[in-house]
Structures are given as structure tokens and as C-alpha cells.
Design a protein around this motif. Structure first.
Motif, PDB file in Angstrom:
ATOM      1  N   LEU A 151      -3.658 -40.618  76.108  1.00 51.90           N
ATOM      2  CA  LEU A 151      -2.917 -39.554  75.428  1.00 51.90           C
ATOM      3  C   LEU A 151      -1.490 -39.990  75.115  1.00 51.90           C
ATOM      4  CD1 LEU A 151      -4.391 -36.686  77.544  1.00 51.90           C
ATOM      5  CD2 LEU A 151      -4.752 -37.041  75.096  1.00 51.90           C
ATOM      6  N   TRP A 152      -0.921 -40.885  75.947  1.00 54.28           N
ATOM      7  CA  TRP A 152       0.387 -41.442  75.608  1.00 54.28           C
ATOM      8  C   TRP A 152       0.294 -42.331  74.364  1.00 54.28           C
ATOM      9  CZ3 TRP A 152       5.451 -41.013  76.439  1.00 54.28           C
ATOM     10  CH2 TRP A 152       5.859 -40.164  77.459  1.00 54.28           C
ATOM     11  N   LEU A 153      -0.830 -42.988  74.171  1.00 52.42           N
ATOM     12  CA  LEU A 153      -0.995 -43.785  72.959  1.00 52.42           C
ATOM     13  C   LEU A 153      -1.059 -42.898  71.724  1.00 52.42           C
ATOM     14  CD1 LEU A 153      -3.537 -46.528  74.118  1.00 52.42           C
ATOM     15  CD2 LEU A 153      -1.037 -46.663  73.962  1.00 52.42           C
ATOM     16  N   VAL A 154      -1.604 -41.687  71.863  1.00 51.16           N
ATOM     17  CA  VAL A 154      -1.577 -40.727  70.755  1.00 51.16           C
ATOM     18  C   VAL A 154      -0.135 -40.334  70.456  1.00 51.16           C
ATOM     19  CG1 VAL A 154      -2.295 -38.431  70.011  1.00 51.16           C
ATOM     20  CG2 VAL A 154      -3.894 -39.881  71.263  1.00 51.16           C
ATOM     21  N   GLY A 294      -8.754 -48.077  80.325  1.00 48.09           N
ATOM     22  CA  GLY A 294      -7.638 -47.446  79.618  1.00 48.09           C
ATOM     23  C   GLY A 294      -6.336 -48.190  79.839  1.00 48.09           C
ATOM     24  N   LEU A 295      -6.142 -48.704  81.049  1.00 49.30           N
ATOM     25  CA  LEU A 295      -4.944 -49.483  81.358  1.00 49.30           C
ATOM     26  C   LEU A 295      -4.915 -50.768  80.542  1.00 49.30           C
ATOM     27  CD1 LEU A 295      -2.411 -49.769  83.143  1.00 49.30           C
ATOM     28  CD2 LEU A 295      -3.857 -50.858  84.869  1.00 49.30           C
ATOM     29  N   VAL A 296      -6.056 -51.429  80.414  1.00 50.08           N
ATOM     30  CA  VAL A 296      -6.149 -52.665  79.626  1.00 50.08           C
ATOM     31  C   VAL A 296      -5.850 -52.381  78.152  1.00 50.08           C
ATOM     32  CG1 VAL A 296      -7.716 -54.477  78.826  1.00 50.08           C
ATOM     33  CG2 VAL A 296      -7.753 -53.752  81.226  1.00 50.08           C
ATOM     34  N   VAL A 297      -6.420 -51.291  77.630  1.00 46.51           N
ATOM     35  CA  VAL A 297      -6.190 -50.936  76.227  1.00 46.51           C
ATOM     36  C   VAL A 297      -4.715 -50.629  75.991  1.00 46.51           C
ATOM     37  CG1 VAL A 297      -6.668 -49.211  74.448  1.00 46.51           C
ATOM     38  CG2 VAL A 297      -8.540 -50.119  75.838  1.00 46.51           C
ATOM     39  N   ALA A 298      -4.092 -49.883  76.899  1.00 49.92           N
ATOM     40  CA  ALA A 298      -2.675 -49.553  76.761  1.00 49.92           C
ATOM     41  C   ALA A 298      -1.813 -50.813  76.757  1.00 49.92           C
ATOM     42  CB  ALA A 298      -2.241 -48.615  77.874  1.00 49.92           C
ATOM     43  N   ALA A 299      -2.158 -51.766  77.626  1.00 50.29           N
ATOM     44  CA  ALA A 299      -1.415 -53.023  77.655  1.00 50.29           C
ATOM     45  C   ALA A 299      -1.576 -53.778  76.339  1.00 50.29           C
ATOM     46  CB  ALA A 299      -1.896 -53.877  78.830  1.00 50.29           C
ATOM     47  N   GLY A 300      -2.802 -53.775  75.808  1.00 52.86           N
ATOM     48  CA  GLY A 300      -3.041 -54.444  74.537  1.00 52.86           C
ATOM     49  C   GLY A 300      -2.255 -53.803  73.401  1.00 52.86           C
ATOM     50  N   VAL A 301      -2.226 -52.478  73.372  1.00 47.30           N
ATOM     51  CA  VAL A 301      -1.462 -51.780  72.331  1.00 47.30           C
ATOM     52  C   VAL A 301       0.027 -52.089  72.469  1.00 47.30           C
ATOM     53  CG1 VAL A 301      -0.745 -49.495  71.518  1.00 47.30           C
ATOM     54  CG2 VAL A 301      -3.160 -49.947  71.993  1.00 47.30           C
ATOM     55  N   ALA A 302       0.510 -52.171  73.701  1.00 48.67           N
ATOM     56  CA  ALA A 302       1.922 -52.500  73.921  1.00 48.67           C
ATOM     57  C   ALA A 302       2.268 -53.860  73.319  1.00 48.67           C
ATOM     58  CB  ALA A 302       2.241 -52.477  75.414  1.00 48.67           C
ATOM     59  N   VAL A 303       1.399 -54.840  73.519  1.00 48.80           N
ATOM     60  CA  VAL A 303       1.640 -56.174  72.961  1.00 48.80           C
ATOM     61  C   VAL A 303       1.576 -56.134  71.437  1.00 48.80           C
ATOM     62  CG1 VAL A 303       0.748 -58.517  72.805  1.00 48.80           C
ATOM     63  CG2 VAL A 303       0.812 -57.369  75.022  1.00 48.80           C
ATOM     64  N   LEU A 304       0.567 -55.448  70.909  1.00 46.35           N
ATOM     65  CA  LEU A 304       0.410 -55.374  69.458  1.00 46.35           C
ATOM     66  C   LEU A 304       1.505 -54.537  68.791  1.00 46.35           C
ATOM     67  CD1 LEU A 304      -3.470 -54.927  69.196  1.00 46.35           C
ATOM     68  CD2 LEU A 304      -2.147 -56.965  68.611  1.00 46.35           C
ATOM     69  N   SER A 305       2.242 -53.759  69.573  1.00 43.35           N
ATOM     70  CA  SER A 305       3.313 -52.922  69.019  1.00 43.35           C
ATOM     71  C   SER A 305       4.574 -53.714  68.716  1.00 43.35           C
ATOM     72  CB  SER A 305       3.649 -51.786  69.989  1.00 43.35           C
ATOM     73  OG  SER A 305       2.558 -50.892  70.127  1.00 43.35           O
ATOM     74  N   ILE A 306       4.646 -54.963  69.189  1.00 46.80           N
ATOM     75  CA  ILE A 306       5.865 -55.749  68.984  1.00 46.80           C
ATOM     76  C   ILE A 306       6.166 -55.904  67.494  1.00 46.80           C
ATOM     77  CG2 ILE A 306       6.900 -58.027  69.291  1.00 46.80           C
ATOM     78  CD1 ILE A 306       5.357 -58.241  71.944  1.00 46.80           C
ATOM     79  N   GLY A 307       5.157 -56.257  66.712  1.00 42.53           N
ATOM     80  CA  GLY A 307       5.362 -56.420  65.272  1.00 42.53           C
ATOM     81  C   GLY A 307       5.804 -55.137  64.589  1.00 42.53           C
ATOM     82  N   PRO A 308       5.096 -54.009  64.791  1.00 43.32           N
ATOM     83  CA  PRO A 308       5.537 -52.758  64.174  1.00 43.32           C
ATOM     84  C   PRO A 308       6.931 -52.317  64.593  1.00 43.32           C
ATOM     85  CG  PRO A 308       3.247 -52.591  64.832  1.00 43.32           C
ATOM     86  CD  PRO A 308       3.752 -53.905  65.368  1.00 43.32           C
ATOM     87  N   VAL A 309       7.293 -52.532  65.869  1.00 45.85           N
ATOM     88  CA  VAL A 309       8.623 -52.134  66.319  1.00 45.85           C
ATOM     89  C   VAL A 309       9.684 -53.001  65.644  1.00 45.85           C
ATOM     90  CG1 VAL A 309      10.184 -52.078  68.302  1.00 45.85           C
ATOM     91  CG2 VAL A 309       7.868 -51.164  68.509  1.00 45.85           C
ATOM     92  N   ARG A 310       9.441 -54.298  65.582  1.00 44.28           N
ATOM     93  CA  ARG A 310      10.386 -55.165  64.883  1.00 44.28           C
ATOM     94  C   ARG A 310      10.528 -54.751  63.428  1.00 44.28           C
ATOM     95  NH1 ARG A 310       8.483 -61.172  67.051  1.00 44.28           N
ATOM     96  NH2 ARG A 310       9.688 -61.153  69.011  1.00 44.28           N
ATOM     97  N   ASN A 311       9.429 -54.375  62.813  1.00 43.15           N
ATOM     98  CA  ASN A 311       9.475 -53.934  61.427  1.00 43.15           C
ATOM     99  C   ASN A 311      10.308 -52.664  61.276  1.00 43.15           C
ATOM    100  OD1 ASN A 311       8.501 -54.013  58.585  1.00 43.15           O
ATOM    101  ND2 ASN A 311       7.504 -52.099  59.180  1.00 43.15           N
ATOM    102  N   MET A 312      10.114 -51.708  62.186  1.00 45.49           N
ATOM    103  CA  MET A 312      10.894 -50.475  62.108  1.00 45.49           C
ATOM    104  C   MET A 312      12.382 -50.742  62.256  1.00 45.49           C
ATOM    105  SD  MET A 312       8.912 -47.270  63.892  1.00 45.49           S
ATOM    106  CE  MET A 312       8.779 -48.000  65.515  1.00 45.49           C
ATOM    107  N   LEU A 313      12.742 -51.692  63.112  1.00 43.10           N
ATOM    108  CA  LEU A 313      14.153 -51.971  63.371  1.00 43.10           C
ATOM    109  C   LEU A 313      14.780 -52.884  62.320  1.00 43.10           C
ATOM    110  CD1 LEU A 313      14.008 -52.522  67.246  1.00 43.10           C
ATOM    111  CD2 LEU A 313      14.597 -50.436  65.999  1.00 43.10           C
ATOM    112  N   SER A 314      13.947 -53.480  61.476  1.00 43.17           N
ATOM    113  CA  SER A 314      14.455 -54.423  60.483  1.00 43.17           C
ATOM    114  C   SER A 314      15.069 -53.697  59.294  1.00 43.17           C
ATOM    115  CB  SER A 314      13.310 -55.315  60.000  1.00 43.17           C
ATOM    116  OG  SER A 314      13.718 -56.084  58.885  1.00 43.17           O
ATOM    117  N   PRO A 315      16.186 -54.192  58.780  1.00 46.33           N
ATOM    118  CA  PRO A 315      16.746 -53.595  57.553  1.00 46.33           C
ATOM    119  C   PRO A 315      15.847 -53.814  56.349  1.00 46.33           C
ATOM    120  CG  PRO A 315      17.937 -55.592  58.169  1.00 46.33           C
ATOM    121  CD  PRO A 315      17.017 -55.268  59.311  1.00 46.33           C
TER     122      PRO A 315
END
Length: 478
Positions: A151-154, A294-315
Motif C-alpha cells: 500500500l505504500w507503493l500505491v 512484498g518486502l522483496v518487491v518494495a526493495a526492487g521498486v526502491a532501486v528502480l525508482s532511482i531513475g524516475p527520481v533523478r528525472n523529477m529532480l533534473s531541470p
């Protein structure tokens, strides 16, 4: 592992999965009706040709094993049956493994469509549906305790959807910063709906209020999603209201509907339980293996979120970008720039060439054409051809791969293509020639509306393509 379960979220999970099932159902129905003409073996941009030019690594899809129009139809029908089953609650009565299998098949089928859909499936809501569908696999049926991390991933998905959209606006068109974008947007959006004329006619002050409310929601209130209840629920409620507002003011396929479902799922469970006509399950099991998964999936999403977060922070933030071929974690955003002038393509045909040729229009299902026709409501259903016609009116480059093949199918009176349209001037008969004209459209004023009954006023600008006969098109396609 009691810490891994949030019993109070059972109602939010129910709302999310049933709403998601409805969106899946609409998406597969749309694919069944439109995909053969757009991406079928003889479509405007055929899948076989696309598969030859790409690889498993860049675009994983079940269609790489085999493709045919019959298989395309089978995939759509399977998706329809499974999403309908989930919608009426069949999935909630399955064991955990059955639940996961049903949602995993839905995810794999729709990902397979999106990854071969090319320009027709290049919209942000396609990746949003794939990502939300992946999360559903790990939320579990009604008799399983709602997984806290799932639910935190949602929450994280809705946060990225809203915050990314807010950032792209502030970094984009100046009119978002001076609060004037919505003075244009209701008129120039890709596909206005029945209320868009009235929204466009709001006062300049109210347009500024609309724009400011959008910024406050997407850049400030959105942070409440990351806080405990009831703050998260209050923030989600604000987003439900704003998404509902967008839903009634335009046709953005299922973008707003799915965002609204995400918001409803994050409301305080006590609020949802008070209004839902269902009772909380008497017992909620919590298998250890499911919590660990669920813990494994959350960890995987956290790693895969690096690219989207960098994109959001990029000018140089990019809108609607996927950073992995399975579209598990994506970047979102829309309307970083707002069109100030609306242009429309009118496709016409004639049954005889010569100086006295009579040209008659093809009518599309959703996009503006006849100035007296009230803009229709189609969302959350998605009309892909109509949307792409709007883009071609902005720049003909958007139609480089498919516009001439589209005109060829009109000259052939191809039944699959004609089913994408509202009407053809000569029905099932083949025309002698077709052409594409460019017009400037604007909403009528209140006085013009009273005098003429028209919703639009249009002015001819130029001929974009044509006239073309079947021989002309054959030469251009070669």
C-alpha cells in the motif's frame, strides 16, 4: 510478521483493485476494437514490422513468440474476461497463488500490447496502468491482510504521478507560472468534452484560481501522501476532488479515472469502511512468505525508482518516461506546454475528380469536426486515432509513419479503419480521392452560440495533404 500488515487498509485495497479491474476492462475493450486497424498485421503501423526492428531486451512482449490478428484478438478477449472476473470479485475468492496468477496474467498481457503498440500506446496512462497492474499482483485477495509495503507503493505511485506533473508545469510553459494556462487549455486540449465550452468561458480570475489550485495540489498537498493517516487521507481526498474536476472538463482517457482510483484507495480506511456496502472480512491471514515477497518487491521498486527520481529532480525533466522495459517504475507528467491556438485536421473525400468535384468530410468519433456537434464524452475510454490527429495538427512529423497509410485505407474503404470513425461520406464505397485540410478552430462566444447553435468557429488555413488517389498513395507508400 504483524508489522507487515495494515488491517485498516482492507477497504482501500478493495477500492483500488476493483477500480483497476474496471480500467483494465476498458483498456482491453479499446484494444479489441482499435488495435487490428492500428497495429494489426495489415494495420497502419504493423506489429510484425516493429518486431523486426526491435528486440526482446528493448520491448519484451508475448507477441515476440508469435503474432497474428487472431492472437491479438485472443489476448484482448482474455484480458476482458479476467478483468471482468476481478471486477465482480472472483479474484478475491481465490487463494493467494490464484490471485497473483490472475493479476500477473493481466499485467503481462497489457504490457505485451503496450510494448508493441508504438506511437498509439505512447501515452503516460498506458505506463500508469502497467505499473498499477504490477502492484496489484502483490496486494492479495480479501481474506489476506493488506500488505503495508504494498500500500505504500500505491502511495509512492500517486506521489510520483502528481508531483511529476506539477514539476513539469513549473519548468515548462511560462503561462503555468503566470497562472494563465487554463485560459487556453480547455479550448486547445486534445479532445474537449461536453463541458469544456463552459469551462473555457469561465472568467480570467477563475482560470487563475484553477491554475493555482492545480499547483497547490501537485506541489504542496502531495507531500501529505507520505505522512500517516489521517493526513494522507486528507491529501488523497484533495487529489480525488481535483482529478474529478479534470475528469468532467476533458477527455484524457483513463488518466484521471485511474489517478482518482489511486486517491480513493489512500483515504483513511475508517472513512471508506463507513460508506462501502461491504463488511470487513472476519479473519485476515498473513502468510510469512507473502510478507517476505512484498518486502522483496518494495526493495526492487526502491532501486528502480532511482531513475524516475533523478528525472523529477533534473531541470531537463522528461514527461512520461519509462526507465525499464517492463515499465515497473515510471516518470509521469503532462502539458508542460499549453497550445494557445487550436488547429484541426479535416479529412475529406470525393467520388469524382475534376473541377466540379464535391468534397465531403469524414467524421471522427471524438475530435472536433462539425462545428455544431457538441464535444462528446469518451473518457475513460481512449480514442487513439483521434488523439494522434491532434498531434499531427501540431506538427505533421507525428504522422510521418502512419498518415499516408491511413489515407490509403480510406481509399480502400477498409472496414477495420472505417469502424474507428463516426461516419464515412460514401459509406462502404471507395472514394476516388482523399485530402487533408488544416483549419483553425476556436470555441464560439456566448453571442455566437446563441445565434448559430455552434460550439466551434473554424477558419480554413491550408491544404496539408492531397488530393491523393489510390495510385498516388501506392507510389508514396513505396
Amino acid at each position: 510478521m504483524d508489522w507487515a500488515v495494515d488491517p485498516g487498509a482492507w477497504a482501500g485495497r478493495l477500492v483500488f483493485t476493483r477500480g483497476l479491474a474496471l480500467v483494465y476492462l476498458l483498456a482491453f475493450v479499446a484494444a479489441l476494437r482499435q488495435a487490428p486497424a492500428l497495429i494489426g498485421a495489415h494495420g497502419l503501423t504493423p506489429v510484425p514490422r516493429f518486431l523486426r526492428a526491435t528486440s526482446w531486451r528493448t520491448a519484451p512482449s508475448l507477441f515476440r513468440l508469435r503474432f497474428s490478428d487472431r492472437l491479438l484478438g485472443a489476448v484482448c478477449w482474455t484480458g476482458i474476461v479476467l478483468s471482468a472476473a476481478a471486477l465482480v470479485g472472483v479474484a478475491d475468492r481465490l487463494p493467494i497463488a490464484g490471485w497473483m496468477a490472475l493479476w500477473a496474467v493481466l499485467w503481462a498481457l497489457y504490457l505485451s500490447l503496450v510494448n508493441v503498440g508504438q506511437i498509439w500506446y505512447g501515452f503516460g496512462w498506458e505506463s500508469l496502468l502497467v505499473e498499477a497492474g504490477f502492484l496489484a499482483v502483490f496486494l492479495g485477495p480479501a481474506h489476506v491482510g493488506p500488505p503495508l509495503l504494498g500500500l505504500w507503493l500505491v502511495r509512492w505511485l500517486l506521489f510520483r504521478l502528481e508531483f511529476g506533473a506539477g514539476l513539469i508545469k513549473m519548468r515548462g510553459d511560462r503561462c503555468w507560472r503566470d497562472l494563465t494556462c487554463l485560459a487556453y487549455h480547455h479550448e486547445t486540449q486534445p479532445m474537449p468534452n461536453p463541458l469544456s465550452w463552459w469551462f473555457h468561458r469561465l472568467s480570467p480570475r477563475l482560470h487563475r484560481v484553477e491554475t493555482l489550485a492545480n499547483h497547490v495540489t501537485q506541489l504542496v498537498v502531495v507531500w501529505g501522501l507520505l505522512l500517516p493517516q489521517p493526513i494522507c487521507g486528507i491529501a488523497a481526498a484533495v487529489m480525488v476532488v481535483t482529478q474529478g474536476y479534470l475528469l468532467i472538463s476533458g477527455n484524457f482517457a483513463w488518466l484521471n479515472a485511474l489517478a482518482l482510483v489511486l486517491g480513493l484507495a489512500l483515504l483513511d480506511g475508517r472513512w471508506l469502511a463507513a460508506v462501502l456496502p461491504v463488511e470487513r472480512p472476519a479473519e485476515l491471514s498473513s502468510p510469512t512468505w507473502f510478507s517476505v515477497l512484498g518486502l522483496v518487491v518494495a526493495a526492487g521498486v526502491a532501486v528502480l525508482s532511482i531513475g524516475p527520481v533523478r528525472n523529477m529532480l533534473s531541470p531537463r525533466q522528461q514527461m512520461n518516461t519509462s526507465f525499464d522495459p517492463f515499465r515497473l517504475v515510471n516518470s509521469y507528467g503532462a502539458f508542460g506546454s499549453v497550445t494557445k491556438v487550436r488547429r484541426e485536421l479535416l479529412v475529406e473525400a470525393t467520388d469524382s475528380l475534376g473541377p466540379d468535384a464535391e468534397w465531403r468530410e469524414y467524421e471522427f468519433r471524438g475530435k472536433p469536426g462539425d462545428v455544431h456537434r457538441r464535444p462528446p464524452q469518451w473518457a475513460p475510454y481512449h480514442l487513439r486515432l483521434d488523439w494522434l490527429m491532434w498531434f499531427v495538427a501540431l506538427s505533421p512529423a507525428y504522422g510521418r509513419a502512419w498518415l499516408v497509410p491511413f489515407l490509403r485505407t480510406l481509399l480502400e474503404a477498409d472496414p477495420a479503419t472505417l469502424r474507428l470513425l463516426r461516419s464515412a461520406p460514401f459509406g462502404a464505397a471507395r472514394p476516388a480521392a482523399v485530402r487533408v485540410l488544416l483549419y483553425r478552430y476556436r470555441f464560439t462566444t456566448r453571442a455566437e452560440r446563441r445565434a448559430t447553435g455552434a460550439f466551434w468557429h473554424r477558419t480554413y488555413e491550408r491544404e496539408l495533404v492531397g488530393p491523393l488517389t489510390s495510385d498516388d498513395v501506392a507510389q508514396r507508400v513505396r
